[in-house]
Design an enzyme around this catalytic site. Sequence first.
Site, mmCIF file in Angstrom:
data_model
loop_
_atom_site.group_PDB
_atom_site.id
_atom_site.type_symbol
_atom_site.label_atom_id
_atom_site.label_comp_id
_atom_site.label_asym_id
_atom_site.label_seq_id
_atom_site.Cartn_x
_atom_site.Cartn_y
_atom_site.Cartn_z
ATOM 1 N N HIS A 50 -8.442 7.234 3.354
ATOM 2 C CA HIS A 50 -7.902 8.489 2.842
ATOM 3 C C HIS A 50 -8.992 9.264 2.116
ATOM 4 C CE1 HIS A 50 -7.885 6.160 -0.881
ATOM 5 N NE2 HIS A 50 -7.694 7.281 -1.564
ATOM 6 N N HIS A 82 -3.872 0.862 8.318
ATOM 7 C CA HIS A 82 -4.412 0.448 7.021
ATOM 8 C C HIS A 82 -5.810 -0.139 7.155
ATOM 9 C CE1 HIS A 82 -4.139 -1.001 2.829
ATOM 10 N NE2 HIS A 82 -4.785 -2.067 3.272
ATOM 11 N N ASN A 137 -13.919 9.369 -0.817
ATOM 12 C CA ASN A 137 -14.582 8.230 -1.443
ATOM 13 C C ASN A 137 -14.259 7.010 -0.591
ATOM 14 O OD1 ASN A 137 -15.358 9.830 -3.644
ATOM 15 N ND2 ASN A 137 -13.471 9.376 -4.750
ATOM 16 N N GLN A 191 -9.377 13.107 -0.548
ATOM 17 C CA GLN A 191 -8.667 13.913 -1.536
ATOM 18 C C GLN A 191 -9.096 15.372 -1.444
ATOM 19 O OE1 GLN A 191 -8.225 11.998 -5.554
ATOM 20 N NE2 GLN A 191 -9.650 10.493 -4.707
ATOM 21 N N HIS A 206 -6.597 1.916 1.840
ATOM 22 C CA HIS A 206 -6.177 2.671 3.021
ATOM 23 C C HIS A 206 -7.114 3.860 3.244
ATOM 24 C CE1 HIS A 206 -2.757 3.570 5.806
ATOM 25 N NE2 HIS A 206 -3.390 4.745 5.838
ATOM 26 N N CYS A 236 0.486 3.549 3.415
ATOM 27 C CA CYS A 236 0.960 3.116 4.719
ATOM 28 C C CYS A 236 2.318 3.758 5.003
ATOM 29 C CB CYS A 236 1.087 1.594 4.755
ATOM 30 S SG CYS A 236 -0.491 0.717 4.843
ATOM 31 N N CYS A 269 0.832 -1.203 0.000
ATOM 32 C CA CYS A 269 0.000 0.000 0.000
ATOM 33 C C CYS A 269 0.870 1.257 0.000
ATOM 34 C CB CYS A 269 -0.912 0.011 1.221
ATOM 35 S SG CYS A 269 -1.865 1.542 1.398
#
Length: 363
Positions: free
Chosen positions: A188, A135, A175, A190, A186, A73, A70
């Site tokens: 997250h 994660h 999303n 944007q 993971h 991470c 990933c």
Amino acid sequence: MRKTTTKLADGRELIYYDRDDRQLREALDRRPLEPTSSLAELRRDPVSGDWITVAAHRQGRTYHPPADQCPLCPSQGEHLSEIPAADYDVAVFENRFPSLAFDSADAVRAVEDDDLHQVRPGIGRCEVVCFTADHGASFADLDEAKARLVLDAWTDRTAELSLASGVDQVFCFENRGAEIGVTLAHPHGQIYAFPFTTPRTLKMIASADEHRARTGRNLFEDLLVAERADPVRVVLAGEHWTAFVPFAPRWPYEVHLYPNRRVADLTELAEAERAEFPGLYLELLRRFDRLFGEGASPTPYIAAWHQAPRRGGAELALHLELFTIRRTVGKLKFLAGVESGMDAFVNDVSPEAAAQRLREVAT
């Protein structure tokens, strides 16, 4: 909060946000990366007037890597990721495969530019916001202090990007779930810094301006007063925030979260509003995960902050829209003919029933 800004091996910016003011961030990116380049351009649809981003260079972006590879991470041992540190609280970095970039102006090829074929460089910025180093977690798993740190990061990035040359609007979003199209598991989100005002925001501006001209009042203030006065669609209400299902939602389960005091963007929130937000938002996310019963997979969702653009948004109100494309257990709402073809949404769940269900799944 401690903010530390550094560079990745290819020159992209990386920013750490830490709760501990003593935290030092000195790890270097040891990857042999070539400098990134963007070929993004904007083309105007002469029929709708919308600006469409063409970013063909994104086809090779990372797609569903295994957990031990990933890129979000922390870097550990031989695994070198986008985060050089061995651990982190919240990290923000420039996307390696951006839809928009400030260097796009140098890469746009020559295109005939007339009334029917208008083209502009895809100037802007796309950033990745890593909510946690864990994660296997999700935003709903964060504690209130970590969620507040994410809010502070969103606010800091909104303040900085709003001042950048060529940026008209800053959009922070998450999303969540493969059903949404997420390619990295993971936790997250944007941030997009757009060089134009988005079509959805332009519609909001037009509605708000019409309401002001007709009533002399602000649309969003009237909307919030009305929902709180008849709380059949209210899901959660605090001293400073209100979460409600809108009267005419597009999605089966859709909740709008407003500060009770109208502000234009995240930078205008007062400390009391910032302090209350984490607990209320985390409860909302946890209720979304309980919507479809025990044993169901995590609820896919989009969480989108609506903020006023640099120009023309005096009547707008900061708010977050949270919605899922899942309509019932094991079934998704697909945007088929009338939605995709005509932008005419059909909802399978009544908003009052959705609000009742979200109230029922309280902890």
